[in-house]
Structure formats: structure tokens, C-alpha cells
Design a protein around this motif. Structure first.
Motif, PDB file in Angstrom:
ATOM      1  N   HIS A  92      12.661  -3.231   0.648  1.00 28.30           N
ATOM      2  CA  HIS A  92      12.432  -3.383  -0.800  1.00 28.30           C
ATOM      3  C   HIS A  92      12.806  -4.798  -1.246  1.00 28.30           C
ATOM      4  O   HIS A  92      12.063  -5.428  -2.012  1.00 28.30           O
ATOM      5  CB  HIS A  92      13.255  -2.352  -1.555  1.00 28.30           C
ATOM      6  CG  HIS A  92      13.153  -2.470  -3.047  1.00 28.30           C
ATOM      7  ND1 HIS A  92      12.011  -2.145  -3.736  1.00 28.30           N
ATOM      8  CD2 HIS A  92      14.040  -2.936  -3.976  1.00 28.30           C
ATOM      9  CE1 HIS A  92      12.198  -2.370  -5.028  1.00 28.30           C
ATOM     10  NE2 HIS A  92      13.419  -2.852  -5.203  1.00 28.30           N
ATOM     11  N   GLU A 131      17.311  -5.253 -11.956  1.00 30.54           N
ATOM     12  CA  GLU A 131      16.639  -4.058 -11.434  1.00 30.54           C
ATOM     13  C   GLU A 131      17.694  -3.108 -10.890  1.00 30.54           C
ATOM     14  O   GLU A 131      18.500  -3.488 -10.036  1.00 30.54           O
ATOM     15  CB  GLU A 131      15.664  -4.449 -10.327  1.00 30.54           C
ATOM     16  CG  GLU A 131      14.955  -3.260  -9.682  1.00 30.54           C
ATOM     17  CD  GLU A 131      14.090  -3.665  -8.495  1.00 30.54           C
ATOM     18  OE1 GLU A 131      13.186  -2.891  -8.139  1.00 30.54           O
ATOM     19  OE2 GLU A 131      14.333  -4.745  -7.922  1.00 30.54           O
ATOM     20  N   VAL A 145      18.383   0.263  -8.750  1.00 29.05           N
ATOM     21  CA  VAL A 145      17.676   1.000  -7.708  1.00 29.05           C
ATOM     22  C   VAL A 145      18.458   2.258  -7.345  1.00 29.05           C
ATOM     23  O   VAL A 145      19.666   2.193  -7.085  1.00 29.05           O
ATOM     24  CB  VAL A 145      17.476   0.136  -6.445  1.00 29.05           C
ATOM     25  CG1 VAL A 145      16.622   0.873  -5.424  1.00 29.05           C
ATOM     26  CG2 VAL A 145      16.833  -1.205  -6.806  1.00 29.05           C
ATOM     27  N   ARG A 193      14.396  -3.174 -15.096  1.00 27.47           N
ATOM     28  CA  ARG A 193      13.535  -2.259 -14.346  1.00 27.47           C
ATOM     29  C   ARG A 193      14.387  -1.182 -13.682  1.00 27.47           C
ATOM     30  O   ARG A 193      15.471  -1.457 -13.160  1.00 27.47           O
ATOM     31  CB  ARG A 193      12.738  -3.018 -13.295  1.00 27.47           C
ATOM     32  CG  ARG A 193      12.024  -2.139 -12.271  1.00 27.47           C
ATOM     33  CD  ARG A 193      11.086  -2.920 -11.376  1.00 27.47           C
ATOM     34  NE  ARG A 193       9.888  -3.314 -12.117  1.00 27.47           N
ATOM     35  CZ  ARG A 193       8.840  -3.920 -11.558  1.00 27.47           C
ATOM     36  NH1 ARG A 193       8.848  -4.212 -10.265  1.00 27.47           N
ATOM     37  NH2 ARG A 193       7.773  -4.228 -12.284  1.00 27.47           N
ATOM     38  N   THR A 202      14.070   1.448 -10.585  1.00 26.97           N
ATOM     39  CA  THR A 202      13.254   1.683  -9.398  1.00 26.97           C
ATOM     40  C   THR A 202      13.796   2.865  -8.615  1.00 26.97           C
ATOM     41  O   THR A 202      15.005   2.967  -8.368  1.00 26.97           O
ATOM     42  CB  THR A 202      13.245   0.434  -8.489  1.00 26.97           C
ATOM     43  OG1 THR A 202      12.614  -0.642  -9.187  1.00 26.97           O
ATOM     44  CG2 THR A 202      12.483   0.701  -7.201  1.00 26.97           C
ATOM     45  N   HIS A 251       8.550   4.244  -7.077  1.00 25.82           N
ATOM     46  CA  HIS A 251       8.208   4.272  -8.510  1.00 25.82           C
ATOM     47  C   HIS A 251       9.117   3.322  -9.282  1.00 25.82           C
ATOM     48  O   HIS A 251      10.296   3.161  -8.951  1.00 25.82           O
ATOM     49  CB  HIS A 251       8.374   5.680  -9.068  1.00 25.82           C
ATOM     50  CG  HIS A 251       7.607   6.725  -8.322  1.00 25.82           C
ATOM     51  ND1 HIS A 251       6.242   6.863  -8.433  1.00 25.82           N
ATOM     52  CD2 HIS A 251       8.013   7.680  -7.434  1.00 25.82           C
ATOM     53  CE1 HIS A 251       5.838   7.859  -7.658  1.00 25.82           C
ATOM     54  NE2 HIS A 251       6.889   8.355  -7.048  1.00 25.82           N
ATOM     55  N   HIS A 252       8.581   2.711 -10.334  1.00 24.39           N
ATOM     56  CA  HIS A 252       9.421   1.898 -11.195  1.00 24.39           C
ATOM     57  C   HIS A 252       9.011   2.074 -12.656  1.00 24.39           C
ATOM     58  O   HIS A 252       7.867   2.372 -12.969  1.00 24.39           O
ATOM     59  CB  HIS A 252       9.387   0.413 -10.798  1.00 24.39           C
ATOM     60  CG  HIS A 252       8.042  -0.234 -10.940  1.00 24.39           C
ATOM     61  ND1 HIS A 252       7.163  -0.376  -9.900  1.00 24.39           N
ATOM     62  CD2 HIS A 252       7.425  -0.793 -12.022  1.00 24.39           C
ATOM     63  CE1 HIS A 252       6.070  -0.981 -10.313  1.00 24.39           C
ATOM     64  NE2 HIS A 252       6.204  -1.245 -11.597  1.00 24.39           N
ATOM     65  N   ASP A 255       9.659   0.067 -16.412  1.00 22.67           N
ATOM     66  CA  ASP A 255      10.083  -1.214 -16.958  1.00 22.67           C
ATOM     67  C   ASP A 255      10.422  -1.123 -18.440  1.00 22.67           C
ATOM     68  O   ASP A 255       9.859  -0.306 -19.174  1.00 22.67           O
ATOM     69  CB  ASP A 255       8.983  -2.264 -16.779  1.00 22.67           C
ATOM     70  CG  ASP A 255       8.656  -2.516 -15.320  1.00 22.67           C
ATOM     71  OD1 ASP A 255       9.535  -2.257 -14.470  1.00 22.67           O
ATOM     72  OD2 ASP A 255       7.532  -2.966 -15.030  1.00 22.67           O
TER      73      ASP A 255
END
Length: 419
Positions: free
Chosen positions: A112, A242, A244, A266, A268, A274-275, A277
Motif C-alpha cells: 500500500h 491517511e 489505514v 482519507r 482507507t 476501499h477509501h 475522502d
């Protein structure tokens, strides 16, 4: 110390003698384990983790043929390889320290990270550790890998080779603050967030976050791995943060410099990629309504909550909030989304012990899984006082509705025809 890939197996080994790492094994012992006699010793260990009794019996036999420290090192590595199987599919051929394994990015996470650097080359992997991120970053591009710990750096060279990335790598044993980055187009840094075996507070690391952020003044594209508890206020304008998660467990925060940023925030989901935003202009979107619970309750994934995109999810699903400050969503129709866990509401009531007991008896619930968000109730004490009777099971959600303590008795729900 700078080593080309063709010398990583010999030159770096010479620097390892008497360097100790977290499990107490010297560099000499690590080198011995990675030689043929060491491989044969490891091959004699049984499949699966060793129990203390097994280690005691087997260790006694092996110490008759090998030095005791080497036997202890082999047993430590054997158990670490077993633990590492949740992170790496080739764990049984890799080498680890306890501390290095705990902080290492998993193979899936490394891929990723690497995806964001598509087209960026050459790349620097700073604070490379045992090389978890090298399993992804070094695929198809030259990488400079730097770490102050020579044993970890040796492990990174070996582990990268396990994944077939032993070409195009350059290893530098030095404090990353002193590493020259001339000619490097991108950098990924995973600063230490543990000290003396303890986690540092969120936002603290070595090197510190301000130094990591300043890398963007030297290298065009920068990615930083941080604690998932990182305060969003520490993220500079123009950078993306982001969050995760994997299997509903929040794993990390990633900071992407303006050259790599796609949005401001974001969420994730590593499972499925899938994400979700944050809106470019939150003020342009209509407010999400707040109303009493309907027939279904959606518990957003922790990455969604942490990234502050619960309202974006609500708008996409046509759902509403049950309280202005609580990250639960509700709807009267079944929702279909990977970004949350769906529950069917069987009973919804203000929190009162007597009334809650009555509802559990009415629903013939004998076992409850208690979850809470925005509730100060002592769940252990409540579990003892509820005394549910019946054959059914339910999820008891303690939360707030319109700023009032509330209880929701729920059961699992299959996704339906939501947005």
C-alpha cells in the motif's frame, strides 16, 4: 557506511560482531544462524511456536551440539517467525528482532505504501528497520535503505533478498539525519515510536515529526508513517493524512507531502482497498440530520471515525446521526457499505437499568456483548447487574441520543440495498 547490494552479504557482516539487539542475540550469532549450520539448526525445530516445556527439553538436547547462546537465538527466531506469519507470507525464511517485528510494516501495508510512490525513483527508505517496507518499496526500483542499527540493516538486506529484491539496493548504516539524499526523488520514513520497549505518546518519534516533515524541503515526494493517534492538528497545510485500518483495527496514520497528496484526509480499508475522502469544501455540503435511532445502526470503521469523514459516509448512504458528537449512524433501510458494521436495532430506550432488564427479558436475551461510545457506564459492573436470562444473544450498545444516555439492543444485520 555504504554498501552496494553485491557486498551486503559480506561487508556488513563484518560490522555485526557483538552488536546486540532486542532479543539479546549478538550479530555474530545472527550471522551463524544465517549460515548453513544455523539453517540446519533451525530446521530441527518443530513446526509451530515452542512452549516453555518444549524449549526446555529441546534446548537441553541441542546445547550438547551447539553453543548455548546460538541455541537460544535459534529458538527466539523460530518463535518470531511464527508470530510474523500474520504479517509476511515468507516469514519462515526471514529474520527478525522482537522490536523490529513489532514496528515493521506488514507485507500488505508495504505494498500500500509503495503504490503511492508509483513512478518515483530512486527512493530512500529511512529508518528501514528489519525491512518490512522494503518488501514493497524495492519492487522494480532502486532504493537507498538507511538505519542506525547494523543488525536490523543486515536483516533488511536478507529479508529483501527473500522477496527477490536483492538488486538495486544500497544500504547505509548511519543516523538518518546524516544521510545524504542527493539524486533521490522520493523518501519514506518510519521513525521509531518506541523507546526502551515502551510506546511514545502520539506525535512523538525519533527522528521527531518536524524533522520528518522537513524532508519535503530536500526531496520532492515524502511519505511518513505515524501513530494512528497522531493529532490531526500536527499535519501541515497541503499535506494529506491517511488513516489505514485492517479488519476494523486502526493500524497507522500516513502523512503524504503535497507532491503525493490527493486529498486532505482519507480513510482507507486495507481489506479491499476501499477509501473514503474528506470533502474538498465541507461548507458546501448540506448538514447531516440528527434524529432518534431508526431500524438499523451503523458503527463506522475506526479509520472513518479517525479521519473525520463520518458525515461524508452519512451523506453517501442517506443515513443520519443519532447525536451531534457520537460517530454512530442510523437508517430505516438496510445499508450496504464496507465502511461500517451494520446492526439491526431490536430495542431503543433511555438508559435505565430496570427498563433495560425488562427489554432483555422480553427479547429472551441471555448473553450480551456490551459496546459503548460516549457512555461513562462501568460495563463490568453493568454486566453483573443485568443478569440476563434466555437463549438469545444480543449486542448492547451504550451511547447517547440527543445528548441523553441511551441503550440499544441489537442483533447482526445483513447488508441490504443501501447506497
Amino acid at each position: 557506511m555504504s554498501l552496494g547490494s553485491d557486498r551486503a552479504q559480506s561487508g556488513l557482516l563484518a560490522t555485526l560482531a557483538h552488536v546486540r539487539y532486542a532479543s539479546g542475540v549478538t550479530g555474530e550469532e545472527l550471522a551463524a544462524l544465517m549460515d548453513r549450520p544455523g539453517e540446519r539448526l533451525l530446521a530441527r525445530l518443530p513446526a509451530g511456536p515452542l512452549t516453555p516445556a518444549q524449549a526446555l527439553r529441546l534446548g537441553g538436547r541441542l546445547r550438547a551440539e551447539h553453543p548455548a547462546p546460538l541455541v537460544a537465538a535459534a529458538m527466539t527466531l523460530h518463535n518470531l517467525r511464527w508470530r510474523a506469519r500474520t504479517k509476511f507470507r515468507l516469514a519462515d525464511r526471514m529474520v527478525f528482532t522482537r522490536e523490529g517485528l513489532e514496528q515493521a510494516s506488514s507485507e500488505r501495508m508495504a505494498r500500500h505504501h509503495a503504490a503511492r510512490f508509483a513512478g518515483q525513483s530512486p527512493l530512500a527508505d529511512l529508518c528501514t528497520g528489519i525491512g518490512g517496507d522494503l518488501t514493497g518499496l524495492a519492487a522494480g526500483r532502486p532504493v537507498l535503505a538507511a538505519d542506525l542499527n547494523p543488525v536490523h540493516l543486515r536483516m533488511a538486506a536478507h529479508n529483501a533478498g527473500v522477496y527477490g529484491h536483492d538488486g538495486g539496493l544500497r544500504f547505509v548504516g548511519a543516523n538518518v539525519r546524516e544521510v545524504a539524499l542527493d539524486g533521490v526523488e522520493a523518501a519514506f520514513v518510519d521513525p521509531a515510536r518506541r523507546q526502551g520497549g515502551r510506546r511514545l505518546r502520539a506525535g512523538s518519534s525519533e527522528p521527531p515529526l518536524p524533522w520528518c516533515l522537513a524532508l519535503a524541503e530536500r526531496v520532492p515526494a515524502v511519505g511518513i508513517k505515524a501513530s494512528p493517534g497522531l493529532p490531526i492538528a500536527l499535519v501541515p497545510p497541503g499535506w494529506e493524512v491517511e488513516f489505514v485500518s485492517e479488519r476494523r483495527e486502526l493500524k497507522e496514520a500516513l502523512l503524504w507531502s503535497p507532491a503525493l497528496a490527493r486529498v486532505t484526509r482519507r480513510a482507507t480499508l486495507l481489506d479491499g482497498g476501499h477509501h473514503l475522502d474528506a470533502a474538498d469544501d465541507p461548507g458546501a455540503s448540506p448538514p447531516v440530520p440528527c434524529a432518534p435511532p431508526g431500524r438499523f445502526l451503523l458503527d463506522p470503521d475506526p479509520a472513518v471515525t479517525r479521519a473525520g469523514v463520518v458525515e461524508e459516509l452519512a451523506r453517501a448512504l442517506g443515513a443520519w446521526k443519532i447525536d451531534e458528537r457520537i460517530a454512530f449512524l442510523s437508517a430505516d433501510t438496510s445499508l450496504d457499505t464496507p465502511f461500517g458494521r451494520l446492526l439491526r436495532i431490536q430495542a431503543s430506550l433511555p438508559f435505565q437499568l430496570k427498563d433495560l432488564r425488562h427489554e432483555l427479558r422480553r427479547l429472551e436475551v441471555g448473553s450480551v456483548d456490551i459496546r459503548q461510545r460516549g457512555s461513562a457506564v462501568d460495563t463490568d459492573d453493568l454486566g453483573r447487574r443485568l443478569r440476563p436470562r434466555g437463549d438469545g444473544r444480543a449486542t448492547l450498545v451504550l451511547t447517547r441520543v440527543a445528548d441523553r444516555p441511551w441503550a440499544l439492543v441489537c442483533s447482526p444485520a445483513a447488508p441490504g440495498n443501501g447506497a
